[in-house]
Design an enzyme around this catalytic site. Structure first.
Site, PDB file in Angstrom:
ATOM      1  N   LYS A 286     -11.321  27.847  46.438  1.00 57.97           N
ATOM      2  CA  LYS A 286     -10.690  28.711  47.435  1.00 57.97           C
ATOM      3  C   LYS A 286     -11.518  29.981  47.536  1.00 57.97           C
ATOM      4  O   LYS A 286     -11.673  30.716  46.575  1.00 57.97           O
ATOM      5  CB  LYS A 286      -9.258  29.035  47.030  1.00 57.97           C
ATOM      6  CG  LYS A 286      -8.579  29.987  48.007  1.00 57.97           C
ATOM      7  CD  LYS A 286      -7.117  30.164  47.693  1.00 57.97           C
ATOM      8  CE  LYS A 286      -6.475  31.157  48.629  1.00 57.97           C
ATOM      9  NZ  LYS A 286      -5.061  31.360  48.331  1.00 57.97           N
TER      10      LYS A 286
ATOM     11  N   ARG B 213      -1.549  35.997  56.290  1.00 57.07           N
ATOM     12  CA  ARG B 213      -0.993  37.167  55.603  1.00 57.07           C
ATOM     13  C   ARG B 213      -0.072  37.946  56.520  1.00 57.07           C
ATOM     14  O   ARG B 213       0.916  38.515  56.073  1.00 57.07           O
ATOM     15  CB  ARG B 213      -2.130  38.055  55.082  1.00 57.07           C
ATOM     16  CG  ARG B 213      -2.891  37.379  53.940  1.00 57.07           C
ATOM     17  CD  ARG B 213      -4.052  38.220  53.444  1.00 57.07           C
ATOM     18  NE  ARG B 213      -4.888  37.451  52.515  1.00 57.07           N
ATOM     19  CZ  ARG B 213      -6.078  37.831  52.078  1.00 57.07           C
ATOM     20  NH1 ARG B 213      -6.577  38.998  52.466  1.00 57.07           N
ATOM     21  NH2 ARG B 213      -6.757  37.076  51.254  1.00 57.07           N
TER      22      ARG B 213
ATOM     23  N   LYS C 117      -9.357  40.233  47.095  1.00 51.51           N
ATOM     24  CA  LYS C 117      -9.109  39.110  46.174  1.00 51.51           C
ATOM     25  C   LYS C 117     -10.407  38.573  45.572  1.00 51.51           C
ATOM     26  O   LYS C 117     -10.444  37.453  45.064  1.00 51.51           O
ATOM     27  CB  LYS C 117      -8.319  38.017  46.908  1.00 51.51           C
ATOM     28  CG  LYS C 117      -6.933  38.490  47.394  1.00 51.51           C
ATOM     29  CD  LYS C 117      -6.035  37.336  47.849  1.00 51.51           C
ATOM     30  CE  LYS C 117      -4.626  37.815  48.166  1.00 51.51           C
ATOM     31  NZ  LYS C 117      -3.698  36.703  48.482  1.00 51.51           N
TER      32      LYS C 117
ATOM     33  N   GLU D 107     -15.743  24.576  39.256  1.00 50.49           N
ATOM     34  CA  GLU D 107     -14.280  24.632  39.378  1.00 50.49           C
ATOM     35  C   GLU D 107     -13.691  23.219  39.449  1.00 50.49           C
ATOM     36  O   GLU D 107     -12.636  22.943  38.876  1.00 50.49           O
ATOM     37  CB  GLU D 107     -13.875  25.417  40.634  1.00 50.49           C
ATOM     38  CG  GLU D 107     -14.103  26.920  40.559  1.00 50.49           C
ATOM     39  CD  GLU D 107     -13.019  27.653  39.755  1.00 50.49           C
ATOM     40  OE1 GLU D 107     -12.149  26.976  39.162  1.00 50.49           O
ATOM     41  OE2 GLU D 107     -13.054  28.892  39.716  1.00 50.49           O
TER      42      GLU D 107
ATOM     43  N   LYS E 217     -11.028  25.279  50.583  1.00 53.94           N
ATOM     44  CA  LYS E 217     -10.340  26.161  51.535  1.00 53.94           C
ATOM     45  C   LYS E 217     -11.149  27.422  51.735  1.00 53.94           C
ATOM     46  O   LYS E 217     -11.535  28.031  50.740  1.00 53.94           O
ATOM     47  CB  LYS E 217      -8.979  26.503  50.937  1.00 53.94           C
ATOM     48  CG  LYS E 217      -8.196  27.507  51.716  1.00 53.94           C
ATOM     49  CD  LYS E 217      -6.911  27.787  51.013  1.00 53.94           C
ATOM     50  CE  LYS E 217      -6.210  28.894  51.766  1.00 53.94           C
ATOM     51  NZ  LYS E 217      -5.022  29.328  51.099  1.00 53.94           N
TER      52      LYS E 217
ATOM     53  N   SER F   3      -5.459  29.485  58.663  1.00 54.55           N
ATOM     54  CA  SER F   3      -4.858  30.206  59.788  1.00 54.55           C
ATOM     55  C   SER F   3      -5.891  30.807  60.731  1.00 54.55           C
ATOM     56  O   SER F   3      -5.764  30.698  61.952  1.00 54.55           O
ATOM     57  CB  SER F   3      -3.917  31.285  59.262  1.00 54.55           C
ATOM     58  OG  SER F   3      -4.603  32.203  58.413  1.00 54.55           O
TER      59      SER F   3
ATOM     60  N   TYR G   2      -2.541  23.640  60.936  1.00 56.10           N
ATOM     61  CA  TYR G   2      -1.462  24.084  61.828  1.00 56.10           C
ATOM     62  C   TYR G   2      -1.459  23.266  63.122  1.00 56.10           C
ATOM     63  O   TYR G   2      -0.533  23.363  63.910  1.00 56.10           O
ATOM     64  CB  TYR G   2      -1.606  25.587  62.115  1.00 56.10           C
ATOM     65  CG  TYR G   2      -1.582  26.379  60.817  1.00 56.10           C
ATOM     66  CD1 TYR G   2      -0.383  26.629  60.168  1.00 56.10           C
ATOM     67  CD2 TYR G   2      -2.765  26.802  60.200  1.00 56.10           C
ATOM     68  CE1 TYR G   2      -0.357  27.292  58.948  1.00 56.10           C
ATOM     69  CE2 TYR G   2      -2.754  27.466  58.982  1.00 56.10           C
ATOM     70  CZ  TYR G   2      -1.543  27.704  58.366  1.00 56.10           C
ATOM     71  OH  TYR G   2      -1.516  28.341  57.150  1.00 56.10           O
TER      72      TYR G   2
HETATM   73  C1  PBG Z   1      -1.744  32.657  49.025  1.00 52.37           C
HETATM   74  C2  PBG Z   1      -2.287  31.782  50.078  1.00 52.37           C
HETATM   75  C3  PBG Z   1      -3.103  32.182  51.142  1.00 52.37           C
HETATM   76  C4  PBG Z   1      -3.254  31.069  51.956  1.00 52.37           C
HETATM   77  C5  PBG Z   1      -2.570  30.006  51.361  1.00 52.37           C
HETATM   78  N1  PBG Z   1      -1.979  30.466  50.189  1.00 52.37           N
HETATM   79  C6  PBG Z   1      -3.650  33.509  51.515  1.00 52.37           C
HETATM   80  C7  PBG Z   1      -4.426  34.282  50.558  1.00 52.37           C
HETATM   81  O1  PBG Z   1      -4.951  33.785  49.555  1.00 52.37           O
HETATM   82  O2  PBG Z   1      -4.509  35.493  50.779  1.00 52.37           O
HETATM   83  C8  PBG Z   1      -4.009  31.073  53.259  1.00 52.37           C
HETATM   84  C9  PBG Z   1      -3.704  29.982  54.222  1.00 52.37           C
HETATM   85  C10 PBG Z   1      -4.146  30.245  55.616  1.00 52.37           C
HETATM   86  O3  PBG Z   1      -4.820  31.249  55.932  1.00 52.37           O
HETATM   87  O4  PBG Z   1      -3.792  29.418  56.477  1.00 52.37           O
HETATM   88  N2  PBG Z   1      -2.052  32.420  47.724  1.00 52.37           N
END
Ligand code: PBG
Length: 324
Positions: free
Chosen positions: A194, A204, A216, A232, A247, A273, A312
């Site tokens: 991720k 968010r 992050k 990982e 991701k 997203s 989505y």
């Molecule tokens: C939170 C989480 C996030 C997403 C899924 N779980 C956002 C982040 O890490 O800030 C993002 C999914 C998306 O953008 O569609 N742990």
């Protein structure tokens, strides 16, 4: 010219015969946002066509999607500010609506596959995936909280737990505790690679879960790295993950491909997203054909090697396929 590749493109029928990559609704996972209301269906500004769903809306949505051939849903809770605290204690509270919704969905639709998200950010006043002290995101101190959240979700009947927090060692910690509790059938889909991506913005906004300070980057991966993703993957595999996820998906097709070659576990990819919102925003301006872009994006992710896609576009894709 003896060899003319265009012969294999000359008609729809021929193109169908030689097509190398297919997408089925069975491989599509629909991420859904939920809120603590009976009926809500609040449109999400940053994600056109997506809604924050109340209890009844969620059950209706899932019922309709099952009819369309989508069997799997990942649920994300939008939590009101006064339920948030430093330690994300609402994530495993008895009165947690998210756990109640998981129970309700499994009750009404036992055949639906329900996936959860495990991370502190939707429940935390700091908006980080782990516990924050003096501006640092603590690893080992976060694990017991993530484990507790996972157990609460397993008790509620979730099929697959999705740790999205990127703390080291969390898959093993969750797997061991699940097994000790008798939840040996509950799967783990690990957010393995991720990345610290700009493409999570609309998500968010949907959950009001952005970090209150900092970013992050001390736990999510540097977009520049691919060998680190393999590292990982090795760890998650050893720690007992059932499915490995990459991701975001579209900017990371090479990572999907490398992981697919490196492991025998199924690979999931999260078409996040921002990747969805960019297409929708351009389509609203008439700059891009949303349907064609959706099909191209989903095909690319499958071609790169993903066995399943969180997107989505799930419902839109299923509806497109049905009328075709
Ligand atoms: C939170 C989480 C996030 C997403 C899924 N779980 C956002 C982040 O890490 O800030 C993002 C999914 C998306 O953008 O569609 N742990």
């Amino acid at each position: 010219m003896l060899d003319r590749p265009r012969r294999n493109r000359k008609s729809k029928g021929i193109r169908g015969l030689v097509r190398e990559t297919r997408i089925s609704t069975e491989q599509i996972i629909y991420p859904l946002f939920v809120v603590d209301h009976d009926k809500a269906r609040q449109p999400i500004n940053s994600l056109p066509g997506q809604f924050r769903l109340g209890r009844e809306d969620l059950l209706r949505e899932i019922g309709e999607c099952l009819e369309l051939g989508i069997s799997t849903f990942e649920l994300f809770p939008a939590v009101v500010a006064d339920k948030k605290d430093k330690t994300a204690s609402y994530s495993y509270a008895d009165d947690n609506f998210y756990l109640d919704y998981i129970r309700a969905v499994k009750d009404r639709f036992p055949e639906a596959v329900v996936m959860s998200d495990v991370a502190m950010d939707p429940y935390s006043t700091d908006g980080h995936d782990g516990l924050v002290r003096d501006g640092k995101i603590l690893n080992d101190e976060s694990l017991p909280i993530l484990v507790r959240m996972s157990i609460a979700q397993a008790q509620a009947g979730v099929d697959v737990i999705g740790p999205s927090d990127m703390m080291d060692g969390r898959v093993e910690a969750i797997r061991r505790t699940l097994d000790e509790g008798g939840y040996t059938d509950v799967s783990i889909m690990s957010y393995t690679a991720k990345y610290a991506s700009a493409c999570y913005g609309p998500f968010r906004e949907a959950l009001e879960s952005a970090p209150k300070s900092g970013d992050k980057k001390t736990y999510q991966m540097d977009p520049a790295n691919v060998r680190e993703a393999l590292r990982e993957a090795t760890l998650d595999e050893m720690e007992g993950a059932d499915i490995l996820m990459v991701k975001p998906a579209v900017y990371y097709l090479d990572v999907i491909h490398r992981l697919k070659e490196a492991t025998d576990l199924p690979i999931a990819a999260y078409n996040v997203s921002g990747e969805y919102a960019m297409i929708k925003a351009a389509a609203e301006r008439g700059w891009i054909d949303s349907e064609a872009a959706m099909l191209e994006v989903l095909t690319s992710i499958r071609r790169a090697g993903a066995d399943m896609i969180l997107t989505y576009f799930a419902r839109e894709f299923a509806e497109w396929q049905r009328v075709r």
